[in-house]
Write a protein that holds these residues in place. Structure first.
Motif, PDB file in Angstrom:
ATOM      1  N   ALA A  56      32.879  12.624   0.673  1.00 47.30           N
ATOM      2  CA  ALA A  56      33.170  13.996   1.102  1.00 47.30           C
ATOM      3  C   ALA A  56      31.418  14.414   1.308  1.00 47.30           C
ATOM      4  CB  ALA A  56      33.739  14.571  -0.211  1.00 47.30           C
ATOM      5  N   LEU A  57      30.706  13.911   0.344  1.00 50.00           N
ATOM      6  CA  LEU A  57      29.227  14.414   0.850  1.00 50.00           C
ATOM      7  C   LEU A  57      28.727  14.020   2.002  1.00 50.00           C
ATOM      8  CD1 LEU A  57      27.856  14.481  -2.932  1.00 50.00           C
ATOM      9  CD2 LEU A  57      28.402  16.454  -1.379  1.00 50.00           C
ATOM     10  N   GLY A  58      29.132  12.525   2.297  1.00 47.04           N
ATOM     11  CA  GLY A  58      28.636  11.836   3.557  1.00 47.04           C
ATOM     12  C   GLY A  58      29.241  12.659   4.909  1.00 47.04           C
ATOM     13  N   ALA A  59      30.626  12.749   4.733  1.00 46.87           N
ATOM     14  CA  ALA A  59      31.234  13.567   5.729  1.00 46.87           C
ATOM     15  C   ALA A  59      30.522  14.975   6.104  1.00 46.87           C
ATOM     16  CB  ALA A  59      32.547  13.597   5.582  1.00 46.87           C
ATOM     17  N   ALA A  60      30.145  15.583   5.100  1.00 45.26           N
ATOM     18  CA  ALA A  60      29.654  16.705   4.969  1.00 45.26           C
ATOM     19  C   ALA A  60      28.178  17.068   5.794  1.00 45.26           C
ATOM     20  CB  ALA A  60      29.703  17.720   3.860  1.00 45.26           C
ATOM     21  N   GLY A  61      27.550  15.675   5.379  1.00 44.98           N
ATOM     22  CA  GLY A  61      26.253  15.563   5.910  1.00 44.98           C
ATOM     23  C   GLY A  61      26.111  15.310   7.088  1.00 44.98           C
ATOM     24  N   TYR A  62      27.112  14.635   7.489  1.00 43.99           N
ATOM     25  CA  TYR A  62      27.306  14.229   9.067  1.00 43.99           C
ATOM     26  C   TYR A  62      27.504  15.441   9.848  1.00 43.99           C
ATOM     27  CZ  TYR A  62      28.854  11.486  13.145  1.00 43.99           C
ATOM     28  OH  TYR A  62      28.890  10.852  14.313  1.00 43.99           O
ATOM     29  N   TRP A  63      28.460  16.119   9.300  1.00 46.61           N
ATOM     30  CA  TRP A  63      28.920  17.484  10.121  1.00 46.61           C
ATOM     31  C   TRP A  63      27.571  18.435  10.050  1.00 46.61           C
ATOM     32  CZ3 TRP A  63      28.883  22.503   7.766  1.00 46.61           C
ATOM     33  CH2 TRP A  63      29.533  23.464   8.613  1.00 46.61           C
ATOM     34  N   LEU A  70      20.034  18.723  13.685  1.00 46.78           N
ATOM     35  CA  LEU A  70      18.848  18.068  13.369  1.00 46.78           C
ATOM     36  C   LEU A  70      18.753  16.693  13.952  1.00 46.78           C
ATOM     37  CD1 LEU A  70      19.210  18.685   9.492  1.00 46.78           C
ATOM     38  CD2 LEU A  70      17.439  19.778  11.106  1.00 46.78           C
ATOM     39  N   ILE A  71      19.850  16.396  14.865  1.00 48.43           N
ATOM     40  CA  ILE A  71      19.591  14.944  15.528  1.00 48.43           C
ATOM     41  C   ILE A  71      19.908  15.368  16.965  1.00 48.43           C
ATOM     42  CG2 ILE A  71      20.237  13.672  13.722  1.00 48.43           C
ATOM     43  CD1 ILE A  71      23.067  13.555  14.691  1.00 48.43           C
ATOM     44  N   ASP A  72      19.179  14.300  17.823  1.00 49.30           N
ATOM     45  CA  ASP A  72      19.563  14.456  19.228  1.00 49.30           C
ATOM     46  C   ASP A  72      20.670  13.665  19.599  1.00 49.30           C
ATOM     47  OD1 ASP A  72      18.710  11.569  19.180  1.00 49.30           O
ATOM     48  OD2 ASP A  72      16.668  12.109  19.934  1.00 49.30           O
ATOM     49  N   ASP A  73      20.860  13.688  20.981  1.00 48.26           N
ATOM     50  CA  ASP A  73      22.107  12.823  21.485  1.00 48.26           C
ATOM     51  C   ASP A  73      22.248  11.520  21.198  1.00 48.26           C
ATOM     52  OD1 ASP A  73      22.727  15.288  22.363  1.00 48.26           O
ATOM     53  OD2 ASP A  73      22.015  15.079  24.575  1.00 48.26           O
ATOM     54  N   GLN A  74      20.777  10.855  20.945  1.00 45.93           N
ATOM     55  CA  GLN A  74      20.768   9.355  20.601  1.00 45.93           C
ATOM     56  C   GLN A  74      21.141   9.281  18.793  1.00 45.93           C
ATOM     57  OE1 GLN A  74      18.454  10.492  22.676  1.00 45.93           O
ATOM     58  NE2 GLN A  74      19.925   9.903  24.318  1.00 45.93           N
ATOM     59  N   GLY A  75      21.258  10.512  18.322  1.00 45.75           N
ATOM     60  CA  GLY A  75      21.305  10.162  16.632  1.00 45.75           C
ATOM     61  C   GLY A  75      20.017  10.382  15.890  1.00 45.75           C
TER      62      GLY A  75
END
Length: 78
Positions: A56-63, A70-75
């Motif tokens: 859940a925390l990983g999915a929330a962090g990704y979102w 905080l990240i560009d189109d290349q990740g």
């Protein structure tokens, strides 16, 4: 007189990959605990909740990383 140490610069990391790898690791842990449960060798049930929290925390962090840009189109982190 010795030189002053140089200031460290923040590392650029692929935040998208970091969140995906971490979340995948927690998912594998949860699946492993499920297999252990089916084999009647289940450890303490709280471990499964820790894995669920990690997912859940990983999915929330990704979102969150995408939501606040905080990240560009290349990740890569900015």
């Amino acid at each position: 007189m010795p030189e002053a140490p140089k200031e460290l610069v923040p590392a650029k990391v692929n935040a998208k990959a970091l969140f995906l790898v971490g979340t995948t690791a927690w998912l594998i842990a949860l699946l492993t605990l499920g297999v252990m449960h089916l084999a009647e060798r289940s450890p303490d049930g709280r471990y499964a909740w820790v894995a669920v929290a990690g997912i859940a925390l990983g999915a929330a962090g990704y979102w969150w990383a995408h939501r606040v840009h905080l990240i560009d189109d290349q990740g890569m982190s900015e």
